[in-house]
Design a protein around this motif. Sequence first.
Motif, PDB file in Angstrom:
ATOM      1  N   ALA A   2      -3.956  -4.046 -13.039  1.00  0.00           N
ATOM      2  CA  ALA A   2      -3.668  -5.182 -12.153  1.00  0.00           C
ATOM      3  C   ALA A   2      -4.159  -4.858 -10.755  1.00  0.00           C
ATOM      4  N   PRO A   3      -5.485  -4.794 -10.563  1.00  0.00           N
ATOM      5  CA  PRO A   3      -6.015  -4.384  -9.241  1.00  0.00           C
ATOM      6  C   PRO A   3      -5.732  -5.407  -8.149  1.00  0.00           C
ATOM      7  N   LEU A  41      -1.645   7.843 -14.922  1.00  0.00           N
ATOM      8  CA  LEU A  41      -0.861   6.632 -15.175  1.00  0.00           C
ATOM      9  C   LEU A  41      -0.784   5.742 -13.939  1.00  0.00           C
ATOM     10  N   ALA A  42      -0.669   6.337 -12.755  1.00  0.00           N
ATOM     11  CA  ALA A  42      -0.673   5.549 -11.519  1.00  0.00           C
ATOM     12  C   ALA A  42      -2.020   4.845 -11.352  1.00  0.00           C
ATOM     13  N   ILE A  80       0.835  -1.206   0.000  1.00  0.00           N
ATOM     14  CA  ILE A  80       0.000   0.000   0.000  1.00  0.00           C
ATOM     15  C   ILE A  80       0.872   1.259   0.000  1.00  0.00           C
ATOM     16  N   GLN A  81       2.019   1.218   0.654  1.00  0.00           N
ATOM     17  CA  GLN A  81       2.924   2.366   0.629  1.00  0.00           C
ATOM     18  C   GLN A  81       3.463   2.585  -0.780  1.00  0.00           C
ATOM     19  N   LYS A  82       3.882   1.518  -1.440  1.00  0.00           N
ATOM     20  CA  LYS A  82       4.375   1.632  -2.812  1.00  0.00           C
ATOM     21  C   LYS A  82       3.285   2.163  -3.733  1.00  0.00           C
ATOM     22  N   PHE A  83       2.077   1.662  -3.539  1.00  0.00           N
ATOM     23  CA  PHE A  83       0.944   2.122  -4.335  1.00  0.00           C
ATOM     24  C   PHE A  83       0.697   3.613  -4.117  1.00  0.00           C
ATOM     25  N   ALA A  84       0.637   4.034  -2.864  1.00  0.00           N
ATOM     26  CA  ALA A  84       0.393   5.450  -2.559  1.00  0.00           C
ATOM     27  C   ALA A  84       1.493   6.329  -3.156  1.00  0.00           C
TER      28      ALA A  84
END
Length: 90
Positions: free
Chosen positions: A86-87, A78-79, A4-8
């Motif tokens: 790929a959810p 883009l994010a 979740i940190q990488k995603f944020a």
Amino acid sequence: MSRIQKFARSFPSLKAANGVKPWQPQALARWACNFNNGTLELNSARFVLWVADPFTLWPCGRFNLFEAIITWDAPHRLAFIAWIAAPWWL
């Protein structure tokens, strides 16, 4: 660093946001409500919080896809597209 940190952090406006590292969703929600942040930051935080927990009504409000698409610039879109392609959920 957690998923979740990488995603944020894939959203440029959230890289240094309070509550992202370490992951503290309530702190991120409070940060998003700050009037110094614009709609770009607000919609990015709302989306990340929605992915983290779609059933919580965060103090910064619910994620609205159409509002986000209008306010996000290309790197933010883009994010979003990368996640859509790929959810995943926690």
